[in-house]
Design a protein around this motif. Structure first.
Motif, PDB file in Angstrom:
ATOM      1  N   HIS A  17       3.843  10.346  -7.859  1.00  0.00           N
ATOM      2  CA  HIS A  17       4.431  10.689  -9.161  1.00  0.00           C
ATOM      3  C   HIS A  17       3.328  11.112 -10.133  1.00  0.00           C
ATOM      4  CE1 HIS A  17       8.653   9.075  -8.688  1.00  0.00           C
ATOM      5  NE2 HIS A  17       8.059   8.586  -7.607  1.00  0.00           N
ATOM      6  N   ARG A  18       2.240  10.365 -10.120  1.00  0.00           N
ATOM      7  CA  ARG A  18       1.130  10.680 -11.039  1.00  0.00           C
ATOM      8  C   ARG A  18       0.468  12.004 -10.655  1.00  0.00           C
ATOM      9  NH1 ARG A  18       0.388   4.987  -9.807  1.00  0.00           N
ATOM     10  NH2 ARG A  18       1.281   3.756 -11.505  1.00  0.00           N
ATOM     11  N   LYS A  19       0.283  12.237  -9.351  1.00  0.00           N
ATOM     12  CA  LYS A  19      -0.309  13.500  -8.898  1.00  0.00           C
ATOM     13  C   LYS A  19       0.555  14.686  -9.313  1.00  0.00           C
ATOM     14  CE  LYS A  19      -2.661  11.603  -4.828  1.00  0.00           C
ATOM     15  NZ  LYS A  19      -2.653  11.547  -3.338  1.00  0.00           N
TER      16      LYS A  19
ATOM     17  N   GLN B 256       0.832  -1.205   0.000  1.00  0.00           N
ATOM     18  CA  GLN B 256       0.000   0.000   0.000  1.00  0.00           C
ATOM     19  C   GLN B 256       0.866   1.254   0.000  1.00  0.00           C
ATOM     20  OE1 GLN B 256      -2.265  -0.933   3.529  1.00  0.00           O
ATOM     21  NE2 GLN B 256      -4.104  -1.472   2.375  1.00  0.00           N
TER      22      GLN B 256
ATOM     23  N   LYS C 197       3.918   5.625  -5.749  1.00  0.00           N
ATOM     24  CA  LYS C 197       3.696   5.692  -7.197  1.00  0.00           C
ATOM     25  C   LYS C 197       2.620   6.709  -7.545  1.00  0.00           C
ATOM     26  CE  LYS C 197       5.080   0.874  -8.057  1.00  0.00           C
ATOM     27  NZ  LYS C 197       4.601  -0.479  -8.470  1.00  0.00           N
ATOM     28  N   ASP C 198       1.576   6.767  -6.725  1.00  0.00           N
ATOM     29  CA  ASP C 198       0.488   7.717  -6.981  1.00  0.00           C
ATOM     30  C   ASP C 198       0.978   9.153  -6.880  1.00  0.00           C
ATOM     31  OD1 ASP C 198      -1.449   5.830  -7.498  1.00  0.00           O
ATOM     32  OD2 ASP C 198      -2.224   5.785  -5.446  1.00  0.00           O
TER      33      ASP C 198
ATOM     34  N   ASN D  80       2.333   1.710  -3.415  1.00  0.00           N
ATOM     35  CA  ASN D  80       1.303   2.220  -4.330  1.00  0.00           C
ATOM     36  C   ASN D  80       1.090   3.717  -4.118  1.00  0.00           C
ATOM     37  OD1 ASN D  80       0.930  -0.329  -5.408  1.00  0.00           O
ATOM     38  ND2 ASN D  80      -0.874  -0.789  -4.174  1.00  0.00           N
ATOM     39  N   ASN D  81       1.139   4.142  -2.863  1.00  0.00           N
ATOM     40  CA  ASN D  81       0.968   5.563  -2.562  1.00  0.00           C
ATOM     41  C   ASN D  81       2.128   6.390  -3.103  1.00  0.00           C
ATOM     42  OD1 ASN D  81      -1.411   4.965  -1.241  1.00  0.00           O
ATOM     43  ND2 ASN D  81      -0.522   5.022   0.816  1.00  0.00           N
TER      44      ASN D  81
END
Length: 291
Positions: free
Chosen positions: A142-144, A133, A139-140, A136-137
């Protein structure tokens, strides 16, 4: 009196050097560079280590300094956090300002996987997150931020119908017990006719271990990880740090025949809050087909 000199030096490193961002200008000479990329500028930062940062205004100034160079492309080469994704909470708006006409591209570093402190009591019982988890956070984030996170994959950057190829791998190091990088997979869809191929790989030991012997088509590898040891000496003629005894390539530009490696000594810091002689770095690369 003499015994106080090391303490004074370390204190100065703590007080003034941690956010004394240095712009390093580097010419990358690439004979096969497509004309459309002639003169383009790449900015690289590495090893933000958000969990160590404490001066928001200084970090803002560092990002403004980078943007003042007007890069066409930005690379981030791993270690966004020390351990946990929420270390970035106060810095999202600052690093979200990193934009470039041809994109911002990023990879993961060894600390981004949360392995070093996952078994701490406060991690398992207070945060109630699994390692996956947390990853995953990360990685998120980078997307944000609008960064294109490359996970053992490649991306073509096209300009006026001409292209260069960018490859990004997950963390891979010679002495790392947990390697997630898969260079074979990352290279599997690269067009052999691509005139220029760049690789983002966090740990510079990857270059000598896999890049040089297996992939002569990779022109330049961009790495970080070493922090330059956060202590040492560097000028155009000579550099030294204790980290050299752990990493053959640890700071700056290295070349073997037609292939190059650049090791950025980091935007942030880890463990001891000091930098002496090897200050936080923003690297600016100028792409040229000839000297």
């Amino acid at each position: 009196m003499l015994s106080s000199i090391p303490l004074v030096a370390l204190t100065r490193g703590f007080i003034s050097n941690l956010y004394d961002y240095q712009i390093k200008q580097v010419n990358l000479i690439l004979p096969d560079l497509p004309k459309s990329f002639e003169g383009k500028i790449i900015a690289q930062i590495s090893d933000i280590h958000a969990g160590s940062l404490y001066n928001l205004n200084a970090v803002k100034k560092g990002i403004s300094l980078l943007l003042s160079q007007k890069p066409d492309i930005i690379f981030f080469t791993g270690d966004l956090v020390n351990d946990f994704a929420d270390e970035m909470d106060d810095y999202l708006s600052i690093f979200g300002k990193l934009t470039a006409p041809l994109g911002v591209f990023s990879i993961l570093g060894n600390h981004d996987y949360g392995e070093y402190h996952f078994n701490r009591f406060h991690f398992n019982h207070e945060r109630k997150l699994t390692k996956q988890q947390n990853l995953n956070n990360v990685k998120d984030i980078h997307r944000k931020l609008g960064w294109q996170l490359l996970l053992n994959e490649s991306k073509e950057i096209v300009l006026n119908n001409e292209k260069i190829t960018l490859v990004g791998v997950e963390n891979w190091g010679v002495n790392n017990p947990h390697n997630y990088g898969d260079l074979d997979l990352a290279m599997s869809k690269v067009d052999p006719s691509s005139p220029i191929t760049f690789l983002l790989s966090h740990d510079p030991s990857h270059w000598r271990a896999e890049v040089l012997p297996k992939y002569p088509m990779i022109d330049v590898t961009f790495s970080g990880h070493t922090h330059g040891g956060q202590f040492g000496f560097s000028n155009p003629d000579y550099q030294w740090s204790p980290i050299k005894y752990a990493y053959r390539e640890w700071a700056g530009l290295y070349q073997e025949k037609h292939q190059s490696l650049y090791v950025n000594v980091g935007f942030g810091y880890l463990d001891y809050p000091s930098r002496l002689g090897l200050l936080p770095e923003i690297t600016i690369f100028h792409l040229k087909s000839k000297a």
